[in-house]
Design a protein around this motif. Structure first.
Motif, short mmCIF file in Angstrom:
data_model
loop_
_atom_site.label_atom_id
_atom_site.label_comp_id
_atom_site.label_asym_id
_atom_site.label_seq_id
_atom_site.Cartn_x
_atom_site.Cartn_y
_atom_site.Cartn_z
N UNK A 201 1.22 -1.38 -0.16
CA UNK A 201 0.05 0.59 0.23
C UNK A 201 1.26 1.59 0.11
N UNK A 202 0.57 2.56 -0.36
CA UNK A 202 1.72 2.82 -0.58
C UNK A 202 1.84 3.21 0.79
N UNK A 203 0.67 3.39 1.67
CA UNK A 203 1.88 4.34 3.05
C UNK A 203 3.29 3.33 3.77
N UNK A 204 2.91 2.09 2.85
CA UNK A 204 4.61 1.41 3.25
C UNK A 204 5.86 2.49 2.81
N UNK A 205 5.32 3.32 1.77
CA UNK A 205 7.01 3.88 1.50
C UNK A 205 6.99 5.20 1.75
N UNK A 206 8.39 5.58 2.10
CA UNK A 206 9.07 6.46 2.81
C UNK A 206 8.66 7.48 2.49
N UNK A 207 9.05 9.10 3.39
CA UNK A 207 9.07 10.22 3.18
C UNK A 207 10.08 10.13 2.49
N UNK A 208 10.61 11.06 1.17
CA UNK A 208 11.55 11.59 0.46
C UNK A 208 11.55 13.31 0.42
N UNK A 209 12.92 13.18 0.60
CA UNK A 209 12.93 14.69 0.95
C UNK A 209 14.48 14.32 -0.58
N UNK A 210 14.11 15.29 -1.75
CA UNK A 210 15.32 14.59 -2.59
C UNK A 210 15.92 16.45 -3.02
N UNK A 211 15.72 17.28 -2.44
CA UNK A 211 15.81 18.83 -2.53
C UNK A 211 17.44 19.08 -3.25
N UNK A 212 18.37 18.12 -2.04
CA UNK A 212 19.51 18.11 -2.49
C UNK A 212 20.85 17.22 -3.13
N UNK A 213 21.84 17.42 -2.82
CA UNK A 213 22.70 16.23 -2.86
C UNK A 213 22.17 15.02 -1.84
N UNK A 214 21.89 15.52 -0.79
CA UNK A 214 21.46 14.70 0.33
C UNK A 214 19.92 14.14 -0.20
N UNK A 215 19.69 12.55 0.09
CA UNK A 215 18.55 12.89 0.43
C UNK A 215 18.22 12.02 1.36
N UNK A 216 17.23 12.78 1.92
CA UNK A 216 16.27 12.78 3.66
C UNK A 216 15.52 10.93 3.15
N UNK A 217 15.37 10.34 3.93
CA UNK A 217 14.71 9.35 3.43
C UNK A 217 14.38 8.71 4.58
N UNK A 218 12.86 8.74 4.75
CA UNK A 218 12.18 8.67 6.56
C UNK A 218 11.03 7.03 6.42
N UNK A 219 11.44 5.67 6.79
CA UNK A 219 10.56 5.07 6.41
C UNK A 219 9.59 5.21 7.62
N UNK A 220 8.67 4.21 7.15
CA UNK A 220 7.56 4.54 8.64
C UNK A 220 7.98 4.27 9.54
N UNK A 221 8.05 4.56 10.87
CA UNK A 221 8.37 4.34 12.56
C UNK A 221 7.37 2.92 12.57
N UNK A 222 8.54 1.82 12.85
CA UNK A 222 9.56 1.87 13.93
C UNK A 222 10.83 2.07 13.11
N UNK A 223 10.88 1.94 12.33
CA UNK A 223 11.84 1.81 10.73
C UNK A 223 13.26 2.67 10.95
N UNK A 224 13.84 2.76 9.83
CA UNK A 224 15.03 3.16 10.35
C UNK A 224 14.60 4.93 9.52
N UNK A 225 15.59 5.43 9.71
CA UNK A 225 16.04 6.88 8.44
C UNK A 225 17.36 6.95 8.07
N UNK A 226 17.19 6.98 6.77
CA UNK A 226 18.66 7.12 5.93
C UNK A 226 19.00 8.69 5.25
N UNK A 227 19.94 8.43 5.65
CA UNK A 227 20.59 9.46 5.19
C UNK A 227 21.56 9.36 2.70
N UNK A 228 21.10 9.46 2.13
CA UNK A 228 22.55 8.98 1.13
C UNK A 228 23.06 10.03 0.59
#
Ligand code: FES
Ligand SMILES: [Fe+2]
Length: 348
Positions: A201-228
């Motif tokens: 379901x779409x609610x499984x997908x993370x929040x993405x902040x892709x404005x700059x060279x660092x991508x912020x990927x926030x998975x749904x709690x209680x899972x991890x958050x990542x920075x690429x």
């Protein structure tokens, strides 16, 4: 069409497969571990379809430059030695400074006047990781390397042979790892994640902040958050897991440095606090829950390797529901790291 209906086979779809870029990506890439490079050490590296020498000066500074002496082309890591903060070539004794400039040509008794220097790679160390900046266009760093995470009130175990690991010559490109962040289904099948339901379901997908060279990927709690940080460096914050105290929180690095268009070196390490309830907790090596965390991350990082080594990269995948939206965002974000993609965009 080869079939009686009008659904094409993969081979009939133009440009369906193959990684689209041949220029090595721009960004910060791990080339080693701080604890493995002592003052006076000299190492040969092969990254970005080139060869480098890495050394640590007696002043403690890690230096990475092109491998080849600008006098007659000797490889500085094969017989070269550190003198002060400089490196001395094994062939005719020319001495090069950490900025790549000649300090001394012994046959002349002074610095060479030949107008040559050695390409140096901007190099920084944070979190026990040695990073270099690579850019095919030789631009200065366009953003900072991942920052030091070991300050503050956390007493992380040191990054050493117990908390750091790696694999050489893995068949993969750095972008595969970044795209993994939005590949929800593969967490179930490859990483054996039991928290995600098999039906998407779409609610499984993370929040993405892709404005700059660092991508912020926030998975749904209680899972991890990542920075690429570009396509080479990934910082994953694994939270405390409610009700599962043995799942130790940690900051996990998962870094990919391309050797060429086929292979990459993979590096990983875990910043984790010691499990003070476990036997042997007074030592530097993780034990108990801390050790479990390190072992799990090491397993997870290599879980994709067999898939990557044997798959074809799909330029135009048969996206499942929702996948296209998230993959395309990630792929568009990644374009900024390939000078040829940008040249193409400008041209076209
Ligand atoms: S090739 Fe390095 S000193 Fe001559
Ligand atoms: Fe994965």
């Amino acid at each position: 069409m080869s079939m009686e209906n009008d659904v094409p086979i993969l081979e009939e779809i133009p440009d369906a497969v193959g990684f689209p870029y041949t220029v090595m990506p721009t960004g910060w890439f791990q080339v080693g571990w701080s604890h493995e490079l002592k003052a006076g050490d000299v190492r040969a590296l092969k990254y970005f379809k080139q060869q480098q020498v890495m050394y640590r000066g007696e002043d403690g500074q890690a230096v990475v430059m092109s491998a080849f002496c600008a006098h007659f082309g000797a490889h500085l890591a094969h017989g070269g030695r550190v003198e002060g903060c400089n490196i001395v070539c094994p062939y005719h004794g020319w001495t090069w400074g950490p900025d790549g400039r000649n300090i001394m040509a012994p046959s002349e008794g002074k610095a060479s006047e030949a107008r040559r220097r050695i390409k140096r790679y901007p190099t920084v160390e944070t979190c026990g990781i040695i990073w270099v900046w690579h850019d095919a266009l030789n631009r200065d760093p366009l953003w900072p390397a991942p920052k030091e995470e070991r300050g503050g009130d956390k007493k992380y175990l040191p990054i050493n042979e117990h908390t750091a690991y790696g694999w050489t010559n893995v068949t993969a490109q750095p972008q595969y790892v970044t795209e993994n962040l939005v590949d929800i289904d593969h967490f179930i099948y490859v990483h054996k994640n039991t928290f995600i339901s098999p039906q998407r379901s779409e609610s499984d997908y993370p929040e993405l902040d892709l404005d700059g060279p660092i991508a912020y990927v926030k998975a749904k709690p209680p899972r991890a958050t990542a920075e690429a940080h570009g396509v080479g460096a990934m910082v994953v914050r694994v939270p405390e897991f409610p009700g599962k105290p043995w799942r130790f929180p940690a900051i996990v690095f998962s870094n990919t440095t391309p050797i060429d268009n086929e292979k990459s070196d993979m590096f990983g390490c875990v910043l984790v606090e010691q499990d003070m309830n476990a036997e042997g907790c007074e030592g530097d090596a993780p034990v108990g829950g801390a050790l479990k965390r390190v072992e799990e991350q090491k397993l997870q990082q290599q879980a994709d390797f067999e898939i990557w080594a044997n798959m074809v990269y799909m330029r135009r995948p048969a996206y499942g529901r929702f996948e296209g939206k998230y993959f395309l965002k990630m792929r568009r974000w990644a374009e900024q790291f390939y000078p040829e993609a940008q040249a193409g965009a400008k041209a076209g």
